[in-house]
Design an enzyme around this catalytic site. Structure first.
Site, PDB file in Angstrom:
ATOM      1  N   ASP A 139     -16.689 -87.839  -9.230  1.00  0.00           N
ATOM      2  CA  ASP A 139     -17.552 -85.700  -8.714  1.00  0.00           C
ATOM      3  C   ASP A 139     -19.236 -86.286  -8.674  1.00  0.00           C
ATOM      4  O   ASP A 139     -19.150 -87.118  -9.455  1.00  0.00           O
ATOM      5  CB  ASP A 139     -17.166 -85.534 -10.056  1.00  0.00           C
ATOM      6  CG  ASP A 139     -15.781 -85.549 -10.353  1.00  0.00           C
ATOM      7  OD1 ASP A 139     -14.948 -85.398  -9.252  1.00  0.00           O
ATOM      8  OD2 ASP A 139     -15.148 -85.460 -11.660  1.00  0.00           O
TER       9      ASP A 139
ATOM     10  N   ASP B  27     -11.272 -80.766  -6.547  1.00  0.00           N
ATOM     11  CA  ASP B  27     -11.341 -80.186  -7.801  1.00  0.00           C
ATOM     12  C   ASP B  27     -11.857 -78.540  -6.962  1.00  0.00           C
ATOM     13  O   ASP B  27     -11.125 -77.504  -7.816  1.00  0.00           O
ATOM     14  CB  ASP B  27     -12.508 -79.844  -8.054  1.00  0.00           C
ATOM     15  CG  ASP B  27     -12.787 -81.553  -9.082  1.00  0.00           C
ATOM     16  OD1 ASP B  27     -11.473 -82.449  -8.662  1.00  0.00           O
ATOM     17  OD2 ASP B  27     -13.965 -82.439  -9.682  1.00  0.00           O
TER      18      ASP B  27
END
Length: 154
Positions: A114, A133
């Site tokens: 991320d 995501d």
């Protein structure tokens, strides 16, 4: 189903290419943080080993199996469903492509990479996310809103 395939493929490629550029080429894995348009957009390295609240962080194979099972279930569902429509197929592709992108991260890195961090209006956001995501979230919402029984005309 072609729309599902193409949407999944493009999301998967965009996710993996963006992770390669930011994490490897820009070396975010070592640098840790890059201010892009502060405070609106920053790159902040975060290795997500679990799901919300750290669940399953010690058992990545469970998350790989769960994500793969969801991908298979979504593909079977939209293949059988009669009232999916164009946006339903695209939504399924978003979800599938994003899920597969995160599965590849877990296999390659042992965690999901991320790196996107956004904040606004004096609110400091400590969380990071990635293209996969966003895609999973948008695809799930799309499946909720764009699939199912159509209301009969009265």
């Amino acid at each position: 189903m072609k729309l599902t395939f193409w949407a999944a493929l493009w999301i998967f490629l965009i996710d993996q290419i963006s992770k390669f550029i930011v994490v490897q080429w820009m070396d975010l894995k070592t640098v840790g943080a890059i201010d892009v348009l502060p405070p609106l957009l920053n790159f902040r390295m975060a290795w997500n080993t679990g799901i919300n609240f750290g669940l399953f962080s010690t058992a990545p194979w469970v998350l790989i199996g769960l994500a793969t099972g969801i991908v298979v279930a979504v593909i079977i569902w939209v293949w059988r469903e009669q009232s999916v429509g164009k946006w339903g197929y695209i939504s399924a592709g978003l979800l599938v492509g994003g899920a597969l992108g995160n599965v590849i991260d877990r296999i390659v890195y042992g965690a999901v990479a991320d790196f996107l961090n956004m904040a606004c209006c004096g609110i400091d956001n400590p969380f990071a996310f990635n293209v996969a995501d966003i895609s999973i979230f948008a695809g799930a919402l799309g499946l909720i809103f764009f699939t199912g029984e159509k209301a009969p005309k009265t």
